[in-house]
Each structure stands twice: as structure tokens, then as C-alpha cells.
Design a protein around this motif. Structure first.
Motif, PDB file in Angstrom:
ATOM      1  N   UNK A  65       0.293  -1.081   0.395  1.00 34.96           N
ATOM      2  CA  UNK A  65       0.161  -0.101  -0.157  1.00 34.96           C
ATOM      3  C   UNK A  65       1.175   0.954  -0.093  1.00 34.96           C
ATOM      4  N   UNK A  66       2.142   1.344   0.432  1.00 31.93           N
ATOM      5  CA  UNK A  66       2.840   2.279   0.893  1.00 31.93           C
ATOM      6  C   UNK A  66       4.220   2.733  -0.657  1.00 31.93           C
ATOM      7  N   UNK A 110      13.116   8.907   2.554  1.00 31.92           N
ATOM      8  CA  UNK A 110      13.742   8.940   3.836  1.00 31.92           C
ATOM      9  C   UNK A 110      12.216   9.188   3.839  1.00 31.92           C
ATOM     10  N   UNK A 111      11.547  10.062   3.658  1.00 31.73           N
ATOM     11  CA  UNK A 111       9.634  10.339   4.432  1.00 31.73           C
ATOM     12  C   UNK A 111       8.896   9.113   3.883  1.00 31.73           C
ATOM     13  N   UNK A 112       9.279   8.421   2.514  1.00 32.81           N
ATOM     14  CA  UNK A 112       8.755   6.883   1.915  1.00 32.81           C
ATOM     15  C   UNK A 112       8.705   5.695   3.118  1.00 32.81           C
ATOM     16  N   UNK A 113      10.678   6.093   3.902  1.00 33.97           N
ATOM     17  CA  UNK A 113      10.673   4.535   4.715  1.00 33.97           C
ATOM     18  C   UNK A 113      10.249   5.209   5.961  1.00 33.97           C
ATOM     19  N   UNK A 114      10.618   6.589   6.125  1.00 33.51           N
ATOM     20  CA  UNK A 114       9.822   6.703   7.662  1.00 33.51           C
ATOM     21  C   UNK A 114       8.000   6.543   7.310  1.00 33.51           C
ATOM     22  N   UNK A 115       7.234   7.129   6.394  1.00 30.85           N
ATOM     23  CA  UNK A 115       6.060   6.622   6.914  1.00 30.85           C
ATOM     24  C   UNK A 115       5.484   5.314   6.996  1.00 30.85           C
ATOM     25  N   UNK A 116       6.890   4.578   6.079  1.00 28.45           N
ATOM     26  CA  UNK A 116       6.144   3.339   5.780  1.00 28.45           C
ATOM     27  C   UNK A 116       6.903   2.256   7.099  1.00 28.45           C
ATOM     28  N   UNK A 154      14.943   9.219   9.801  1.00 26.00           N
ATOM     29  CA  UNK A 154      15.868  10.187   8.640  1.00 26.00           C
ATOM     30  C   UNK A 154      17.123   9.446   8.587  1.00 26.00           C
ATOM     31  N   UNK A 155      17.169   8.121   8.665  1.00 25.55           N
ATOM     32  CA  UNK A 155      18.484   7.182   7.665  1.00 25.55           C
ATOM     33  C   UNK A 155      17.895   6.421   7.029  1.00 25.55           C
ATOM     34  N   UNK A 156      18.961   5.251   6.094  1.00 22.87           N
ATOM     35  CA  UNK A 156      18.891   4.568   5.189  1.00 22.87           C
ATOM     36  C   UNK A 156      18.169   3.152   5.449  1.00 22.87           C
TER      37      UNK A 156
END
Length: 138
Positions: free
Chosen positions: A41-42, A70-76, A99-101
Motif C-alpha cells: 500500500x505504501x 527518507x520520507x517514504x521509509x519513515x511513513x512505511x 531519517x536514516x537509510x
């Protein structure tokens, strides 16, 4: 034996606590389905599930996915945390969500790794935990 009583107690660990029971495979299947659906979904890319049962003591399954920013990973990570709690996993732990990889979500017997593409290539967890590697060692 040298050491103070406090140090000895710390080394011995908590008293009276039994090891947590292993979750049923059906519960793990349900959690895995929730995790994968949430990642899809994300718009996570290249979602891979690895079976670690009998190969690792820290988890039975590992899920690896890629996010582009970063924003997508944080949202996921945030969405996974919410969905896991709704599915009955009380306290998922998250590392690296600032905010990391690479973000790690510990859902007990399922570990989720969220990477940026460069970090995923650098760490190569799929290669490290692949079944083919075990077969080559045999």
C-alpha cells in the motif's frame, strides 16, 4: 565469586520469568500478510521474505523492502507500527526511524528491514541469509 550482589543479580538476569512462548505459525502468517499488504500500500519496492526458522535464534522470518526516499521509509515504518498493533502485536520496536537509510522494525519473530536502494545493496542481507548460501556450505 567476586562482585557485588547487585552485579551478580544483573548478570543472572530477572528471576521468575519464563521464556516467552513461540507464536503459532498461523499468527506469524497473519502478521506477515499484514506487513506485506502495508508495504505494498505504501509503494515499497522489491519486497522479499526470507524464512529463518531453524537458521537464526532472533527471528523466524525476515522481510526486506526498498523505499526511494527518507520520507517514504519513515511513513512505511509508521504505518507498519500502527498495523502491527491493530493486528495484535503489542509492542513493535523501531530502530533508525529518524531519517536514516535503514529502518528496522522488530515484530518479535518477524524482522522488517526498510532500506534505500544504495543501503540495501551495500548490506546485502538477502545474500547473507539466502538458502543457497546454506546449501553451498553443506
Amino acid at each position: 565469586m567476586p562482585g557485588t550482589p547487585r552485579k551478580k543479580a544483573a548478570i543472572a538476569g530477572p528471576k521468575g520469568k519464563a521464556a516467552a512462548p513461540k507464536p503459532q505459525p498461523e499468527f506469524l502468517d497473519q502478521l506477515q500478510a499484514v506487513i506485506i499488504a502495508t508495504l505494498e500500500d505504501d509503494k515499497a519496492e522489491d519486497i522479499v521474505t526470507l524464512d529463518l526458522a531453524g537458521r537464526a535464534s532472533f527471528a523466524d522470518r525476515m522481510i526486506i523492502a526498498t523505499g526511494l526516499a527518507d520520507r517514504q521509509i519513515a511513513a512505511m515504518a509508521t504505518h507498519l507500527h500502527e498495523k502491527l498493533r491493530e493486528a495484535g502485536f503489542k509492542k513493535p520496536l523501531t530502530e533508525g526511524a529518524t531519517g536514516t537509510d535503514w529502518v528496522l522494525i522488530d515484530a518479535g519473530d518477524i524482522i522488517v528491514h526498510l532500506f534505500k536502494p544504495e543501503s540495501r545493496t551495500l548490506y546485502g542481507l538477502e545474500k547473507m541469509w539466502s538458502a543457497e548460501l546454506d546449501e553451498a556450505d553443506a
